[in-house]
Write a protein that holds these residues in place. Structure first.
Motif, PDB file in Angstrom:
ATOM      1  N   CYS A  91       0.861  -1.183   0.000  1.00  0.00           N
ATOM      2  CA  CYS A  91       0.000   0.000   0.000  1.00  0.00           C
ATOM      3  C   CYS A  91       0.901   1.238   0.000  1.00  0.00           C
ATOM      4  CB  CYS A  91      -0.899   0.005   1.235  1.00  0.00           C
ATOM      5  SG  CYS A  91      -1.788  -1.557   1.503  1.00  0.00           S
ATOM      6  N   MET A  92       0.826   2.031  -1.049  1.00  0.00           N
ATOM      7  CA  MET A  92       1.795   3.091  -1.285  1.00  0.00           C
ATOM      8  C   MET A  92       1.196   4.494  -1.087  1.00  0.00           C
ATOM      9  SD  MET A  92       4.277   1.051  -2.134  1.00  0.00           S
ATOM     10  CE  MET A  92       5.508   2.260  -2.650  1.00  0.00           C
ATOM     11  N   ARG A  93       2.039   5.396  -0.597  1.00  0.00           N
ATOM     12  CA  ARG A  93       1.676   6.798  -0.413  1.00  0.00           C
ATOM     13  C   ARG A  93       2.726   7.657  -1.100  1.00  0.00           C
ATOM     14  NH1 ARG A  93      -2.376  10.471   1.221  1.00  0.00           N
ATOM     15  NH2 ARG A  93      -1.407  12.306   2.136  1.00  0.00           N
ATOM     16  N   ASN A  94       2.317   8.520  -2.012  1.00  0.00           N
ATOM     17  CA  ASN A  94       3.256   9.412  -2.681  1.00  0.00           C
ATOM     18  C   ASN A  94       3.986  10.282  -1.662  1.00  0.00           C
ATOM     19  OD1 ASN A  94       2.539   8.523  -5.275  1.00  0.00           O
ATOM     20  ND2 ASN A  94       0.871  10.020  -5.428  1.00  0.00           N
ATOM     21  N   LEU A  95       5.275  10.481  -1.874  1.00  0.00           N
ATOM     22  CA  LEU A  95       6.045  11.334  -0.969  1.00  0.00           C
ATOM     23  C   LEU A  95       5.733  12.808  -1.186  1.00  0.00           C
ATOM     24  CD1 LEU A  95       9.510   9.524  -1.088  1.00  0.00           C
ATOM     25  CD2 LEU A  95       7.760   9.401   0.705  1.00  0.00           C
ATOM     26  N   ARG A  96       5.238  13.139  -2.358  1.00  0.00           N
ATOM     27  CA  ARG A  96       4.887  14.520  -2.695  1.00  0.00           C
ATOM     28  C   ARG A  96       3.505  14.544  -3.349  1.00  0.00           C
ATOM     29  NH1 ARG A  96      10.099  13.449  -3.438  1.00  0.00           N
ATOM     30  NH2 ARG A  96       9.668  12.451  -5.437  1.00  0.00           N
ATOM     31  N   PRO A  97       2.801  15.662  -3.280  1.00  0.00           N
ATOM     32  CA  PRO A  97       1.508  15.761  -3.956  1.00  0.00           C
ATOM     33  C   PRO A  97       1.683  15.530  -5.454  1.00  0.00           C
ATOM     34  CG  PRO A  97       1.848  17.581  -2.429  1.00  0.00           C
ATOM     35  CD  PRO A  97       3.160  16.889  -2.560  1.00  0.00           C
ATOM     36  N   PRO A  98       0.620  15.085  -6.137  1.00  0.00           N
ATOM     37  CA  PRO A  98      -0.752  14.918  -5.633  1.00  0.00           C
ATOM     38  C   PRO A  98      -0.931  13.632  -4.850  1.00  0.00           C
ATOM     39  CG  PRO A  98      -0.639  14.259  -7.917  1.00  0.00           C
ATOM     40  CD  PRO A  98       0.719  14.801  -7.585  1.00  0.00           C
ATOM     41  N   HIS A  99      -1.986  13.618  -4.033  1.00  0.00           N
ATOM     42  CA  HIS A  99      -2.359  12.437  -3.257  1.00  0.00           C
ATOM     43  C   HIS A  99      -3.782  12.033  -3.661  1.00  0.00           C
ATOM     44  CE1 HIS A  99       1.189  12.510  -0.770  1.00  0.00           C
ATOM     45  NE2 HIS A  99       1.008  13.810  -0.549  1.00  0.00           N
ATOM     46  N   PRO A 100      -3.923  11.223  -4.710  1.00  0.00           N
ATOM     47  CA  PRO A 100      -5.262  10.848  -5.189  1.00  0.00           C
ATOM     48  C   PRO A 100      -6.078  10.077  -4.165  1.00  0.00           C
ATOM     49  CG  PRO A 100      -3.567   9.514  -6.239  1.00  0.00           C
ATOM     50  CD  PRO A 100      -2.855  10.620  -5.529  1.00  0.00           C
ATOM     51  N   GLY A 101      -5.432   9.482  -3.161  1.00  0.00           N
ATOM     52  CA  GLY A 101      -6.169   8.733  -2.152  1.00  0.00           C
ATOM     53  C   GLY A 101      -6.791   9.591  -1.072  1.00  0.00           C
ATOM     54  N   ASP A 102      -6.438  10.877  -1.012  1.00  0.00           N
ATOM     55  CA  ASP A 102      -7.004  11.749   0.015  1.00  0.00           C
ATOM     56  C   ASP A 102      -8.493  11.998  -0.255  1.00  0.00           C
ATOM     57  OD1 ASP A 102      -4.608  11.899   1.296  1.00  0.00           O
ATOM     58  OD2 ASP A 102      -4.184  13.991   0.763  1.00  0.00           O
ATOM     59  N   PRO A 103      -9.279  12.254   0.789  1.00  0.00           N
ATOM     60  CA  PRO A 103     -10.717  12.486   0.613  1.00  0.00           C
ATOM     61  C   PRO A 103     -11.006  13.602  -0.387  1.00  0.00           C
ATOM     62  CG  PRO A 103     -10.207  12.222   2.936  1.00  0.00           C
ATOM     63  CD  PRO A 103      -8.890  12.291   2.216  1.00  0.00           C
ATOM     64  N   GLY A 104     -11.880  13.301  -1.333  1.00  0.00           N
ATOM     65  CA  GLY A 104     -12.325  14.303  -2.281  1.00  0.00           C
ATOM     66  C   GLY A 104     -11.449  14.522  -3.486  1.00  0.00           C
ATOM     67  N   MET A 105     -10.307  13.804  -3.583  1.00  0.00           N
ATOM     68  CA  MET A 105      -9.373  14.048  -4.672  1.00  0.00           C
ATOM     69  C   MET A 105      -9.732  13.295  -5.956  1.00  0.00           C
ATOM     70  SD  MET A 105      -7.355  16.333  -3.658  1.00  0.00           S
ATOM     71  CE  MET A 105      -6.092  16.257  -4.919  1.00  0.00           C
ATOM     72  N   GLY A 106     -10.622  12.304  -5.859  1.00  0.00           N
ATOM     73  CA  GLY A 106     -11.101  11.654  -7.066  1.00  0.00           C
ATOM     74  C   GLY A 106     -10.296  10.480  -7.559  1.00  0.00           C
ATOM     75  N   GLY A 107      -9.461   9.896  -6.720  1.00  0.00           N
ATOM     76  CA  GLY A 107      -8.666   8.751  -7.150  1.00  0.00           C
ATOM     77  C   GLY A 107      -8.273   7.887  -5.973  1.00  0.00           C
ATOM     78  N   GLY A 108      -7.287   7.025  -6.186  1.00  0.00           N
ATOM     79  CA  GLY A 108      -6.848   6.118  -5.141  1.00  0.00           C
ATOM     80  C   GLY A 108      -7.613   4.814  -5.181  1.00  0.00           C
ATOM     81  N   PRO A 109      -7.121   3.794  -4.485  1.00  0.00           N
ATOM     82  CA  PRO A 109      -7.726   2.469  -4.545  1.00  0.00           C
ATOM     83  C   PRO A 109      -8.895   2.255  -3.601  1.00  0.00           C
ATOM     84  CG  PRO A 109      -5.754   2.397  -3.208  1.00  0.00           C
ATOM     85  CD  PRO A 109      -5.857   3.801  -3.728  1.00  0.00           C
ATOM     86  N   LEU A 110      -9.171   3.207  -2.714  1.00  0.00           N
ATOM     87  CA  LEU A 110     -10.216   3.040  -1.705  1.00  0.00           C
ATOM     88  C   LEU A 110     -11.235   4.167  -1.795  1.00  0.00           C
ATOM     89  CD1 LEU A 110      -7.878   2.282   1.331  1.00  0.00           C
ATOM     90  CD2 LEU A 110      -9.000   0.612  -0.144  1.00  0.00           C
ATOM     91  N   THR A 111     -12.434   3.891  -1.276  1.00  0.00           N
ATOM     92  CA  THR A 111     -13.444   4.926  -1.103  1.00  0.00           C
ATOM     93  C   THR A 111     -13.518   5.254   0.380  1.00  0.00           C
ATOM     94  OG1 THR A 111     -14.713   4.000  -2.922  1.00  0.00           O
ATOM     95  CG2 THR A 111     -15.828   5.575  -1.506  1.00  0.00           C
ATOM     96  N   VAL A 112     -13.352   6.525   0.722  1.00  0.00           N
ATOM     97  CA  VAL A 112     -13.334   6.938   2.121  1.00  0.00           C
ATOM     98  C   VAL A 112     -14.327   8.076   2.321  1.00  0.00           C
ATOM     99  CG1 VAL A 112     -10.924   6.227   2.401  1.00  0.00           C
ATOM    100  CG2 VAL A 112     -11.437   8.586   1.715  1.00  0.00           C
ATOM    101  N   ALA A 113     -14.624   8.367   3.577  1.00  0.00           N
ATOM    102  CA  ALA A 113     -15.500   9.494   3.876  1.00  0.00           C
ATOM    103  C   ALA A 113     -14.898  10.776   3.314  1.00  0.00           C
ATOM    104  CB  ALA A 113     -15.695   9.607   5.383  1.00  0.00           C
ATOM    105  N   GLY A 114     -15.731  11.550   2.636  1.00  0.00           N
ATOM    106  CA  GLY A 114     -15.272  12.777   2.003  1.00  0.00           C
ATOM    107  C   GLY A 114     -15.093  12.651   0.505  1.00  0.00           C
ATOM    108  N   ASP A 115     -15.105  11.424  -0.020  1.00  0.00           N
ATOM    109  CA  ASP A 115     -14.999  11.224  -1.464  1.00  0.00           C
ATOM    110  C   ASP A 115     -16.314  11.556  -2.161  1.00  0.00           C
ATOM    111  OD1 ASP A 115     -12.349  10.479  -1.641  1.00  0.00           O
ATOM    112  OD2 ASP A 115     -12.755   8.328  -1.484  1.00  0.00           O
ATOM    113  N   CYS A 116     -16.213  11.985  -3.413  1.00  0.00           N
ATOM    114  CA  CYS A 116     -17.396  12.293  -4.219  1.00  0.00           C
ATOM    115  C   CYS A 116     -17.529  11.306  -5.369  1.00  0.00           C
ATOM    116  CB  CYS A 116     -17.308  13.719  -4.767  1.00  0.00           C
ATOM    117  SG  CYS A 116     -17.432  14.990  -3.479  1.00  0.00           S
ATOM    118  N   ILE A 117     -18.751  11.086  -5.819  1.00  0.00           N
ATOM    119  CA  ILE A 117     -19.026  10.131  -6.883  1.00  0.00           C
ATOM    120  C   ILE A 117     -20.047  10.717  -7.853  1.00  0.00           C
ATOM    121  CG2 ILE A 117     -18.464   8.033  -5.579  1.00  0.00           C
ATOM    122  CD1 ILE A 117     -21.355   7.780  -4.790  1.00  0.00           C
ATOM    123  N   TYR A 118     -20.074  10.132  -9.065  1.00  0.00           N
ATOM    124  CA  TYR A 118     -21.074  10.508 -10.065  1.00  0.00           C
ATOM    125  C   TYR A 118     -21.605   9.234 -10.703  1.00  0.00           C
ATOM    126  CZ  TYR A 118     -17.781   9.479 -13.853  1.00  0.00           C
ATOM    127  OH  TYR A 118     -16.916   8.849 -14.719  1.00  0.00           O
TER     128      TYR A 118
END
Length: 208
Positions: free
Chosen positions: A124-151
């Motif tokens: 499970c990897m975390r970028n050392l520098r932005p962007p961080h697609p896994g952060d809430p609301g950023m629209g990417g990453g392998p997980l869905t977390v509180a704060g994420d948006c969907i369409y």
């Protein structure tokens, strides 16, 4: 997902989009798929079993989607390992919520010793520098977390998008919280989203 292998390096083919299982409050459950920053790679022969162990780092290798294990202090380091598990991800522990992408490690069996082989697993990897697609609301990453948006991607299926609309699709719902069961969602919930993990139900509210 495409698989690329190198004998002396980690290689990954990235899939950066994902969809999710959902159901409306008065509807039957429908299809959901998680966001996948998911990559497959091969461990170098001759490395110990804890290849890409927790706390180590990976850098870009040859090719746009290739990664090699590197010293975290080097300028080549691009992402750190938040967690490392053996076995397939589908039946293994969930990655931490702030995971940006997952590296799937192909098993290497030389038939000689454990030190000359590496078991199947994932990091499970975390970028050392932005962007961080896994952060809430950023629209990417392998997980869905509180704060994420969907369409709505198609009937019965939704897909994650950035809450600010910067990924090309306007958000329709926001996952306000994740809970063990539907009954734990607030009464104001408009949509249930299957997010997996120990709190597998996402309670989503319509944004407009």
């Amino acid at each position: 997902m495409r698989h690329h292998l190198l004998s002396a390096a980690l290689l990954a083919s990235a899939t950066l989009s994902g969809m999710f299982t959902l159901s409306g409050c008065q509807e039957q459950p429908v299809q959901n798929a998680a966001a996948s920053g998911s990559q497959t790679l091969q461990a170098r022969q001759g490395r110990p079993a804890q290849f890409l162990a927790r706390g180590t780092c990976a850098g870009r290798g040859r090719g746009r989607a290739a990664f090699e294990e590197v010293d975290c202090a080097s300028g080549e380091a691009a992402a750190s390992v938040l967690a490392r598990y053996s076995g397939p991800q589908a039946s293994g522990p969930r990655c931490p919520d702030d995971t940006d992408f997952v590296l799937h490690i192909a098993a290497v069996d030389t038939g000689t010793s454990e030190r000359e082989s590496s078991p199947e697993g994932y990091a499970c990897m975390r970028n050392l520098r932005p962007p961080h697609p896994g952060d809430p609301g950023m629209g990417g990453g392998p997980l869905t977390v509180a704060g994420d948006c969907i369409y709505t991607e198609r009937e019965g299926v939704v897909k994650e998008t950035a809450c600010d609309g910067s990924t090309g699709h306007a958000p329709e719902y926001r996952v306000e919280e994740t809970v063990p069961t539907r009954d734990d969602c607030p009464e104001r919930t408009d949509l249930y989203v299957d997010v997996g993990g120990r709190a597998p139900v996402g309670c989503a509210r319509r944004l407009s």
